[in-house]
Design a protein around this motif. Structure first.
Motif, short mmCIF file in Angstrom:
data_model
loop_
_atom_site.label_atom_id
_atom_site.label_comp_id
_atom_site.label_asym_id
_atom_site.label_seq_id
_atom_site.Cartn_x
_atom_site.Cartn_y
_atom_site.Cartn_z
N VAL A 1 0.87 -1.18 0.00
CA VAL A 1 0.00 0.00 0.00
C VAL A 1 0.91 1.24 0.00
N PRO A 2 0.66 2.21 -0.91
CA PRO A 2 1.58 3.36 -1.00
C PRO A 2 1.43 4.32 0.18
N ILE A 3 2.18 4.05 1.24
CA ILE A 3 2.14 4.85 2.47
C ILE A 3 3.56 5.37 2.71
N PRO A 4 3.89 6.58 2.22
CA PRO A 4 5.26 7.06 2.38
C PRO A 4 5.63 7.32 3.83
N ARG A 5 4.66 7.71 4.65
CA ARG A 5 5.03 8.18 5.98
C ARG A 5 3.94 7.83 6.99
N LEU A 6 4.35 7.52 8.22
CA LEU A 6 3.43 7.23 9.32
C LEU A 6 3.79 8.13 10.50
N ILE A 7 2.77 8.77 11.07
CA ILE A 7 3.02 9.64 12.22
C ILE A 7 2.70 8.88 13.49
N VAL A 8 3.68 8.82 14.39
CA VAL A 8 3.53 8.16 15.69
C VAL A 8 3.16 9.26 16.68
N ALA A 9 1.88 9.33 17.06
CA ALA A 9 1.39 10.44 17.88
C ALA A 9 1.31 10.02 19.35
N SER A 10 1.96 10.78 20.23
CA SER A 10 2.03 10.44 21.66
C SER A 10 1.48 11.57 22.51
N ASN A 11 1.13 11.23 23.76
CA ASN A 11 0.86 12.27 24.75
C ASN A 11 2.19 12.62 25.44
N ARG A 12 2.14 13.10 26.69
CA ARG A 12 3.40 13.51 27.34
C ARG A 12 4.36 12.34 27.53
N ASN A 13 3.85 11.12 27.49
CA ASN A 13 4.72 9.94 27.55
C ASN A 13 5.25 9.68 26.13
N ASP A 14 6.33 10.39 25.79
CA ASP A 14 6.72 10.54 24.38
C ASP A 14 8.00 9.81 24.03
N ILE A 15 8.23 8.65 24.67
CA ILE A 15 9.48 7.92 24.44
C ILE A 15 9.70 7.62 22.95
N LEU A 16 8.63 7.28 22.22
CA LEU A 16 8.80 6.93 20.80
C LEU A 16 9.16 8.17 19.98
N ALA A 17 8.52 9.29 20.30
CA ALA A 17 8.84 10.53 19.58
C ALA A 17 10.29 10.94 19.84
N ARG A 18 10.75 10.72 21.09
CA ARG A 18 12.15 11.05 21.40
C ARG A 18 13.11 10.14 20.64
N PHE A 19 12.75 8.87 20.55
CA PHE A 19 13.61 7.94 19.79
C PHE A 19 13.70 8.37 18.32
N LEU A 20 12.55 8.70 17.74
CA LEU A 20 12.55 9.06 16.31
C LEU A 20 13.29 10.37 16.07
N ALA A 21 13.26 11.27 17.06
CA ALA A 21 13.91 12.57 16.89
C ALA A 21 15.42 12.47 17.10
N SER A 22 15.87 11.59 18.02
CA SER A 22 17.28 11.67 18.40
C SER A 22 17.95 10.33 18.67
#
Ligand SMILES: *Cc1c(COP(=O)(O)O)cnc(C)c1O
Length: 466
Positions: free
Chosen positions: A271-292
């Motif tokens: 399925v042509p899905i170039p990008r997936l957004i992982v949306a978190s609340n203040r418990n943002d360990i996944l967002a931190r991993f993806l950022a840094s």
């Protein structure tokens, strides 16, 4: 279709084996040996197909010889027959290129019904063929327990015992569990916390003689069949919005990384899905991993979106396996280090591979309430505190001309306190739950003791074996 463990030390299994095993014996998670593909021709052929049939067509290659297509189609039709929407997973347009896909029209008003309703029927089907029974035991702080109960109550081959911490779940959540009455179900109100309940369940699984005697099984989201039941709605949304001739992106409110893992599987299928957004609340360990490239565990902080209050996402290991070149030794070593140190850093190439698909997003509690209020005022659309985080992520990150679908994971009536804080009034429960507060509750109070809980499990199993 064969399934392998992300840690490489457990037996290779077929679909039925993976369904009943849940977690692999080496502590890893089962993944398909390879992803089946949906060609552009296959995707075009799914246009206009009703959801239960689309689901059967997407799922069948993963099931292999374990269940025939006609039988599977019967199971998907039964699974979604009682949903409160003829489309099952309707799309609602909220802005230019922005959509919400409502996954909350099932019996417990959260997206976990999508997979759990199918899981209950898959268990019955496979166990009937094998002439076996299992006992499902789980601890819950809310959504998972009620979805499992709705799916398993009354099933012929399954007994289910769910532990909840007495007085520590919301009233809607407790009543969604305790007002279901079936001979194969027992609700245990434990004198303790959610952590006590989880520890008791773990201890029961570690009591190997008891585990074998009672044929214990689990339905948490490490079970591959839970992920499988969530792949079809990504395919359905993409096809409805123009795939394979147009790219589609998704914003997914994330806790255990199960739902967004299903989106990743749809991408791997073609399925042509170039990008997936992982949306978190203040418990943002996944967002931190993806950022840094820094996955470091912090204390879980309670938020307005409790089903995303998670630090260690149990399904992340499946992605780790993929970005580390499907190397089971490396995956096992990375997970062992993460368990020991509470920190994870992967090779630069692996981290960049994750970043090429996944983008992190985070929304705090105040912004969550503001966003619920603003969307309600501007579009008349009431989103629950989980769904709104996906919708805000979509608004922040949408690209012109590429539809972005935010996954709406719960009905607003499930979180009346947050909605009242945002807009000043409480949303009514949908018709099928309108009398929830009048229904009779049935549960057994137990102390937080392993012996007491095992007695309750044994009593439930014996009653139905007779
Ligand atoms: C479980 C849940 C989530 C998180 O889903 P994961 O698959 O654990 O990432 C989000 N929203 C709601 C309402 C949920 O019940």
């Amino acid at each position: 279709m064969r399934y392998i463990s992300t840690r490489g030390q457990a037996p290779v299994r077929d679909f039925a084996g993976v369904l009943l095993a849940g977690l692999a014996e080496d502590g890893g998670l089962y993944v398909p040996e390879s992803f089946p593909t949906l060609t552009p021709h296959d995707l075009r052929a799914l246009r206009g197909v009703a959801y239960p049939e689309l689901a059967a067509r997407v799922i069948h290659p993963f099931v292999g010889d374990c269940i025939g297509y006609e039988a599977l189609l019967r199971l998907t039709r039964e699974s979604y027959a009682h949903f409160n929407s003829p489309a099952v997973v309707p799309l609602v347009q909220l802005g230019t290129d922005i959509w919400a896909q409502e996954l909350f029209h099932g019996p417990t008003l959260a997206f976990k019904d999508m997979a759990m309703q199918l899981l209950g029927r898959l268990f019955d089907h496979v166990l009937t063929k094998r002439d076996e029974r299992v006992t499902i035991v789980g601890a819950t702080s809310g959504d998972t327990g009620s979805a499992a109960i709705e799916a398993m109550a009354g099933r012929a081959r399954v007994d289910i015992v769910i532990l909840h911490p007495e007085g520590r779940t919301s009233e809607v959540q407790r009543r969604q569990m305790t007002t279901v009455h079936a001979p194969n179900l027992r609700n245990l109100a434990v004198d303790g916390t959610f952590d006590d309940c989880q520890d008791l369940v773990k201890a029961m699984f570690q009591d190997l003689p008891f585990r074998r005697e009672m044929r214990l099984s689990a339905v948490n989201s490490i079970n591959w069949a839970r992920i499988l039941g969530q792949i079809p709605y990504y395919v359905a949304a993409a096809v409805a919005l123009g795939a394979p001739d147009r790219d589609i992106e998704f914003a997914v409110p994330t806790g255990n990384f199960g739902n967004v893992q299903a989106a990743y599987a749809a991408r791997r299928m073609g399925v042509p899905i170039p990008r997936l957004i992982v949306a978190s609340n203040r418990n943002d360990i996944l967002a931190r991993f993806l950022a840094s490239n820094d996955m470091s565990v912090r204390a879980v902080e309670p938020s307005l979106s409790p089903s995303m209050d998670i630090q260690v996402s149990s399904n992340f290991e499946r992605l780790l396996f993929e970005i580390q070149g499907r190397d089971p030794g490396l995956t096992a070593a990375t997970m062992a280090e993460f368990r020991a140190t509470g920190q994870m850093r992967v090779a630069d190439a692996a981290w960049r591979e994750a970043g090429a698909v996944f983008t992190g997003f985070r929304l705090g509690d105040d912004e969550t309430l503001d966003a619920i209020r603003a969307l309600y005022a501007s579009a008349g659309y009431l989103a629950d505190p989980h769904s709104i985080i996906g919708i805000e992520a979509a608004r922040a990150l949408v690209r012109p001309g590429v539809p972005m679908v935010a996954m709406a994971t719960a009905h607003p009536a499930k979180f009346p306190d947050a909605i009242e804080a945002a807009i000043g009034s409480r949303p009514p429960l949908p018709v099928h739950l309108a009398d929830l507060y009048e229904r009779t509750e049935l549960f057994t109070r137990v102390p937080a003791s392993l012996a007491a809980i095992e007695d309750q499990v044994r009593a439930t199993v014996l009653r139905n074996a007779a």
